[in-house]
Scaffold this active site. Structure first.
Site, mmCIF file in Angstrom:
data_model
loop_
_atom_site.group_PDB
_atom_site.id
_atom_site.type_symbol
_atom_site.label_atom_id
_atom_site.label_comp_id
_atom_site.label_asym_id
_atom_site.label_seq_id
_atom_site.Cartn_x
_atom_site.Cartn_y
_atom_site.Cartn_z
ATOM 1 N N GLN A 141 0.858 -1.189 0.000
ATOM 2 C CA GLN A 141 0.000 0.000 0.000
ATOM 3 C C GLN A 141 0.892 1.237 0.000
ATOM 4 O OE1 GLN A 141 -2.355 1.526 3.417
ATOM 5 N NE2 GLN A 141 -4.134 1.336 2.083
ATOM 6 N N TYR B 131 -5.960 10.638 4.260
ATOM 7 C CA TYR B 131 -4.590 10.994 3.876
ATOM 8 C C TYR B 131 -4.607 11.819 2.570
ATOM 9 C CZ TYR B 131 -3.469 7.843 7.663
ATOM 10 O OH TYR B 131 -3.402 7.262 8.903
#
Ligand SMILES: Cc1cc2nc3c(=O)[nH]c(=O)nc-3n(C[C@H](O)[C@H](O)[C@H](O)COP(=O)(O)O)c2cc1C
Length: 376
Positions: A94, A174
């Site tokens: 990720q 994020y």
């Protein structure tokens, strides 16, 4: 199950979980090799790594977070990948740019965001932070290009490390989600304004990553409404937004969309609370789940996440065609062999946050098979 070029032995994956157990320089460690390998051994067909920073600029979010921004970090991850492969598992990395939610970056003293908007909430103590987040600097066009290049170069390194796939972190508050979210993105250029514009950076990163790694590596993206610093957030345009977002992302050439219904999974919250599960309506009290909407408008494979450690719920999501793969976070920490146990009808352990995430999220000795980590 086929996810792009990656063939999975079953439909169960480990959800990405930040454990801040890399070296100060962001190198994956022996305990991490052991920790990730145990899931493959326990029957998970797929493991998605913790959020990993792609560049040596603004992307790092936490001290001791692993990175993949240089050759050394790539080599360190390769040991994890090789070990997981030896157990027959598949592993995706990720890639995560923390943006305004960065609370530990050894390269920069300021944070970057679509707009200079003070993040909601407070820094996460389990990742070593406290107090409010700093006010971020608004990204220039050049900064945005740097972000895209960062993801692209990291993707190439991930391919060299022999990861099976890349998951772009577009969720949980994020940087990419900050672009997608109306109140954190107040830009007047082509990256701000209507949903079509706010999803642009996610689409561009997806296209560039795909371009960089070609078609023999799986590429997907993670999307959520809620955020680590704003659990309850919902898209204002509801299903109209879902249509724009999932359709454009699928058009960008991705192999899958991973949706998570963000719930209060942090240690301060009780695991048994009435959390939002992956199967619940995305908007309000009724209607389709976010996973079902991703399938409807994306028309590509979907991974669903959120309280699916209950095997009945996990099975339902798959049987009803709302998801192709389910991922399990906290339940996998408590049961690194969840697939094997479920197959054999064995009792599952309950997750106790204080056991795994207190006083912080770092790997605990009992999660590491020391014997194994030295045998590679
Ligand atoms: C300790 C911890 C760290 C996490 N770190 C990440 C992360 O790095 N990237 C991410 O996308 N989600 C992260 N999450 C969210 C999980 O992937 C997952 O969405 C969440 O735990 C809900 O799924 P569950 O009900 O199966 O636990 C984290 C969750 C936990 C508990």
């Amino acid at each position: 199950m086929q996810l792009g070029p990656t063939r999975l032995d079953n439909r169960i994956g480990v959800a990405p979980m930040t454990r801040t157990s890399a070296t100060d320089e962001g190198l994956a460690t022996d305990p991490m090799v052991s920790y990730y390998t145990q899931f493959a051994r326990g029957g998970f067909a797929l493991i998605i790594t913790e959020g990993t920073y792609p560049d040596h600029k603004y992307s790092q979010g936490y001290w001791n977070q692993p990175g993949i921004c240089n050759e050394e970090q790539m080599q360190a991850w390769k040991r994890v990948v090789d070990s997981v492969h030896r157990e027959g598992g598949k592993i995706f990395i990720q890639l995560m740019h923390a943006g305004a939610l960065s609370q530990g970056n050894r390269f920069k003293n300021e944070t970057l965001a679509p707009s200079s908007v003070q993040p909601k909430g407070e820094q996460m103590e389990m990742y070593g932070g406290n107090g409010p987040f700093p006010m971020p600097r608004e990204a220039t066009k050049e900064d945005i290009q740097d972000v895209i290049i960062g993801f692209t170069e990291a993707a190439k390194r991930a391919k060299k490390a022999r990861f099976d796939g890349i998951e772009i972190h577009g969720a949980n508050g994020y940087l990419l989600d900050q672009f997608l979210t109306d109140y954190t993105n107040q830009r007047n250029d082509e990256y701000g304004g209507p949903t079509e514009n706010r999803v642009r950076l996610l689409v561009e990163v997806s296209q560039h990553v795909r371009g960089a790694v070609g078609h023999n590596m799986t590429v997907g993206i993670r999307i959520s409404q809620g955020k680590v610093n704003d659990f309850q957030h919902q898209w204002e345009g509801k299903e109209k937004d879902a249509k724009v977002i999932f359709h454009q992302l699928a058009e960008a050439g991705l192999d899958y969309i991973h949706v998570t219904e963000y719930e209060a999974w942090q240690p301060a919250f009780d695991y048994k609370d009435e959390h939002q599960g992956a199967w619940e309506p995305a908007f309000g009290d009724q209607g389709a789940s976010l996973a079902a909407l991703a399938k409807k408008y994306g028309e590509i494979p979907v991974m669903a996440n959120g309280s699916l450690h209950d095997p009945v719920k996990a099975r339902e999501m798959i049987e009803q065609g709302e998801a192709d793969v389910v991922t399990i976070g906290r339940g996998a920490l408590a049961n690194s062999d969840w697939p094997r146990k479920v197959k054999n009808n064995e009792t599952l352990n309950e997750f106790h946050p204080e056991r795994f995430l207190s006083p912080n999220a770092k790997l605990k000795d009992f999660e590491i098979d020391f014997g194994n980590s030295h045998m590679r």
